[in-house]
Motif scaffolding. Structure first.
Motif, PDB file in Angstrom:
ATOM      1  N   UNK A 103      32.290  45.393  57.748  1.00 45.42           N
ATOM      2  CA  UNK A 103      33.408  46.234  57.340  1.00 45.42           C
ATOM      3  C   UNK A 103      32.955  47.238  56.292  1.00 45.42           C
ATOM      4  N   UNK A 104      33.577  48.400  56.293  1.00 48.04           N
ATOM      5  CA  UNK A 104      33.222  49.438  55.329  1.00 48.04           C
ATOM      6  C   UNK A 104      34.240  49.536  54.206  1.00 48.04           C
ATOM      7  N   UNK A 105      35.323  48.801  54.287  1.00 45.38           N
ATOM      8  CA  UNK A 105      36.358  48.878  53.278  1.00 45.38           C
ATOM      9  C   UNK A 105      36.634  47.499  52.729  1.00 45.38           C
ATOM     10  N   UNK A 106      37.139  47.468  51.529  1.00 45.11           N
ATOM     11  CA  UNK A 106      37.456  46.202  50.900  1.00 45.11           C
ATOM     12  C   UNK A 106      38.722  46.299  50.087  1.00 45.11           C
ATOM     13  N   UNK A 107      39.057  45.206  49.402  1.00 47.05           N
ATOM     14  CA  UNK A 107      40.277  45.165  48.612  1.00 47.05           C
ATOM     15  C   UNK A 107      40.051  45.339  47.130  1.00 47.05           C
ATOM     16  N   UNK A 108      38.829  45.662  46.721  1.00 50.82           N
ATOM     17  CA  UNK A 108      38.535  45.874  45.309  1.00 50.82           C
ATOM     18  C   UNK A 108      38.623  47.358  44.981  1.00 50.82           C
ATOM     19  N   UNK A 109      38.910  47.662  43.722  1.00 49.11           N
ATOM     20  CA  UNK A 109      39.029  49.052  43.293  1.00 49.11           C
ATOM     21  C   UNK A 109      38.479  49.204  41.884  1.00 49.11           C
ATOM     22  N   UNK A 110      37.960  50.378  41.606  1.00 48.93           N
ATOM     23  CA  UNK A 110      37.500  50.707  40.262  1.00 48.93           C
ATOM     24  C   UNK A 110      37.483  52.217  40.105  1.00 48.93           C
ATOM     25  N   UNK A 111      37.574  52.670  38.884  1.00 51.27           N
ATOM     26  CA  UNK A 111      37.505  54.092  38.567  1.00 51.27           C
ATOM     27  C   UNK A 111      37.227  54.235  37.077  1.00 51.27           C
ATOM     28  N   UNK A 112      36.559  55.314  36.718  1.00 52.29           N
ATOM     29  CA  UNK A 112      36.256  55.634  35.319  1.00 52.29           C
ATOM     30  C   UNK A 112      36.524  57.123  35.131  1.00 52.29           C
ATOM     31  N   UNK A 113      37.324  57.459  34.107  1.00 55.78           N
ATOM     32  CA  UNK A 113      37.640  58.861  33.835  1.00 55.78           C
ATOM     33  C   UNK A 113      37.550  59.110  32.339  1.00 55.78           C
ATOM     34  N   UNK A 114      37.175  60.321  31.982  1.00 58.05           N
ATOM     35  CA  UNK A 114      37.154  60.751  30.588  1.00 58.05           C
ATOM     36  C   UNK A 114      38.471  61.434  30.263  1.00 58.05           C
ATOM     37  N   UNK A 115      39.157  60.975  29.226  1.00 58.29           N
ATOM     38  CA  UNK A 115      40.451  61.519  28.834  1.00 58.29           C
ATOM     39  C   UNK A 115      40.405  61.944  27.372  1.00 58.29           C
ATOM     40  N   UNK A 116      41.494  62.501  26.879  1.00 64.55           N
ATOM     41  CA  UNK A 116      41.579  62.893  25.470  1.00 64.55           C
ATOM     42  C   UNK A 116      41.550  61.684  24.548  1.00 64.55           C
ATOM     43  N   UNK A 117      41.974  60.524  25.041  1.00 64.64           N
ATOM     44  CA  UNK A 117      41.975  59.309  24.229  1.00 64.64           C
ATOM     45  C   UNK A 117      40.628  58.594  24.256  1.00 64.64           C
ATOM     46  N   UNK A 118      39.777  58.907  25.196  1.00 65.69           N
ATOM     47  CA  UNK A 118      38.497  58.239  25.369  1.00 65.69           C
ATOM     48  C   UNK A 118      38.246  57.977  26.844  1.00 65.69           C
ATOM     49  N   UNK A 119      37.218  57.225  27.131  1.00 68.30           N
ATOM     50  CA  UNK A 119      36.919  56.866  28.515  1.00 68.30           C
ATOM     51  C   UNK A 119      37.819  55.711  28.927  1.00 68.30           C
ATOM     52  N   UNK A 120      38.504  55.885  30.048  1.00 71.98           N
ATOM     53  CA  UNK A 120      39.390  54.837  30.558  1.00 71.98           C
ATOM     54  C   UNK A 120      38.866  54.363  31.914  1.00 71.98           C
ATOM     55  N   UNK A 126      42.865  43.637  45.002  1.00 72.27           N
ATOM     56  CA  UNK A 126      44.070  43.519  45.819  1.00 72.27           C
ATOM     57  C   UNK A 126      44.015  42.214  46.604  1.00 72.27           C
ATOM     58  N   UNK A 127      45.156  41.553  46.711  1.00 71.69           N
ATOM     59  CA  UNK A 127      45.221  40.324  47.508  1.00 71.69           C
ATOM     60  C   UNK A 127      44.818  40.645  48.949  1.00 71.69           C
ATOM     61  N   UNK A 128      43.880  39.839  49.469  1.00 74.95           N
ATOM     62  CA  UNK A 128      43.363  40.093  50.802  1.00 74.95           C
ATOM     63  C   UNK A 128      42.193  41.054  50.749  1.00 74.95           C
ATOM     64  N   UNK A 129      41.651  41.389  51.919  1.00 73.21           N
ATOM     65  CA  UNK A 129      40.538  42.316  51.978  1.00 73.21           C
ATOM     66  C   UNK A 129      40.521  43.009  53.340  1.00 73.21           C
ATOM     67  N   UNK A 141      44.828  53.401  42.961  1.00 72.99           N
ATOM     68  CA  UNK A 141      43.823  54.332  42.451  1.00 72.99           C
ATOM     69  C   UNK A 141      44.397  55.734  42.277  1.00 72.99           C
ATOM     70  N   UNK A 142      45.201  56.165  43.247  1.00 77.99           N
ATOM     71  CA  UNK A 142      45.789  57.493  43.141  1.00 77.99           C
ATOM     72  C   UNK A 142      46.667  57.628  41.912  1.00 77.99           C
ATOM     73  N   UNK A 143      47.418  56.593  41.612  1.00 77.67           N
ATOM     74  CA  UNK A 143      48.275  56.616  40.425  1.00 77.67           C
ATOM     75  C   UNK A 143      47.441  56.590  39.149  1.00 77.67           C
ATOM     76  N   UNK A 144      46.395  55.764  39.112  1.00 78.42           N
ATOM     77  CA  UNK A 144      45.577  55.668  37.898  1.00 78.42           C
ATOM     78  C   UNK A 144      44.932  57.001  37.552  1.00 78.42           C
ATOM     79  N   UNK A 145      44.443  57.716  38.562  1.00 78.93           N
ATOM     80  CA  UNK A 145      43.756  58.978  38.292  1.00 78.93           C
ATOM     81  C   UNK A 145      44.672  60.009  37.663  1.00 78.93           C
TER      82      UNK A 145
END
Length: 338
Positions: A103-120, A126-129, A141-145
């Motif tokens: 499989x090429x997709x999974x149920x895990x997610x991660x992201x790192x962004x630089x913001x005015x408050x610092x790196x978040x 996610x339940x299941x995979x 992920x779309x909401x977090x960004x």
């Protein structure tokens, strides 16, 4: 029109083989005889026709499966975008693997962004995979960004994520509540190295310093998102200070719950200590060493999706907060498959 023509071409060979079998049965004099030799020949002809049809169907299915995997891989790369190797003074490395073979997709997610408050950073599970969890990963992920830049505090980011997940689940399961949830860890690393976090049912990260790997456990996490409403007050939890040269290791529970053939859990703390002691504390090296150890422990078949993320403070010690940059630098690195 092109798709229709492709379908017609793909059906051409089975039709030809079938027509050959029917023509043999109706027109060949040998097929009309009832002797043993005639029956053997007839059986051989129809066996050849049947084998050709089965092989053609198998070839078509394999071709379609490869196409689906290519599309899924492209979607995964677009969703879990390659992270820059350096973000606002932090060296970054990540890796992920799906528990479903091939499989090429999974149920895990991660992201790192630089913001005015610092790196978040966010690390979630996610339940299941597999394909079934892909939509939830996209919603979170779309909401977090967006929320990572818009919200002043981490509690605002978490509440935005909770609302986005609730909307997604209502759209996916309009007839009733579904037993879907997401474990989530939000981390903010400020320019001076101070670390703040909010945890919803997720494993706490490890602090890698010198030759030590210490899991930070400042308190009990909140329940995973999607199971219960968030409490009215969400105070952030301090994780201490990330000094120059130190690293924060985030992961999903698939890493610590991975078992070998004897049912023994993967010794994540020991593996991290060994990885740190083997050489310089570079994020890519740590990710590679833990990935190799996980593959060896599970013989390449982990029971759950796994995601790893390392954030190392690469800022010069003498610069402090005023010497950091707000922009992500260098080219993105590809996500490392375990």
């Amino acid at each position: 029109m092109i798709r229709v023509r492709g379908r017609v071409r793909s059906l051409g060979l089975p039709i030809a083989w079938g027509a050959a079998g029917v023509a043999y049965k109706l027109l060949c004099p040998l097929a009309q005889e009832s002797g043993l030799q005639a029956r053997i020949v007839t059986s051989a002809v129809f066996f050849a026709v049947g084998t050709a049809l089965v092989l053609h169907v198998r070839h078509s299915l394999v071709r379609e499966l490869r196409q689906v995997r290519r599309v899924a891989g492209a979607a995964q790369r677009a969703l879990l975008r390659p992270l820059p190797s350096r973000i606002d003074g932090l060296d970054v490395a990540a890796a992920q693997v799906s528990a479903e073979r091939g499989a090429a997709v999974g149920g895990d997610l991660y992201e790192v962004v630089a913001t005015e408050q610092g790196v978040r950073a966010v690390m979630g599970d996610v339940r299941g995979h597999g394909i079934g969890a892909f939509g939830t990963v996209a919603a979170v992920l779309g909401c977090f960004r967006e929320a990572a830049h818009d919200e002043q505090d981490l509690d605002g980011v978490l509440r935005r994520l909770d609302r986005a997940l609730a909307r997604h689940l209502r759209q996916e399961h309009p007839t009733g509540a579904a037993e879907e949830f997401v474990t989530l860890l939000l981390v903010e690393i400020r320019p001076d190295g101070e670390m703040l976090a909010l945890n919803c049912g997720h494993p706490w990260p490890y602090l890698l310093s010198g030759v030590r790997a210490e899991q930070l456990a400042p308190g009990d996490p909140h329940p995973p998102l999607g199971l219960f409403p968030l409490p009215p007050v969400l105070p952030t939890v301090g994780l201490g200070r990330l000094e120059p040269g130190e690293a924060l290791f985030l992961f999903t529970d698939g890493a610590q719950d991975a078992r070998d053939a004897r049912g023994r859990f993967f010794p994540l703390a020991t593996a991290l200590s060994s990885a740190v002691a083997e050489g310089p504390l570079f994020p890519q090296a740590v990710v590679a060493r833990i990935s190799t150890a996980l593959r060896h422990h599970t013989r390449g078949t982990p029971p759950d999706d796994i995601a790893l993320l390392v954030l190392r403070n690469g800022r010069p010690a003498h610069l402090g907060a005023r010497g950091t940059s707000r922009t992500a630098t260098t080219s993105p690195q590809p996500t490392t498959p375990l």
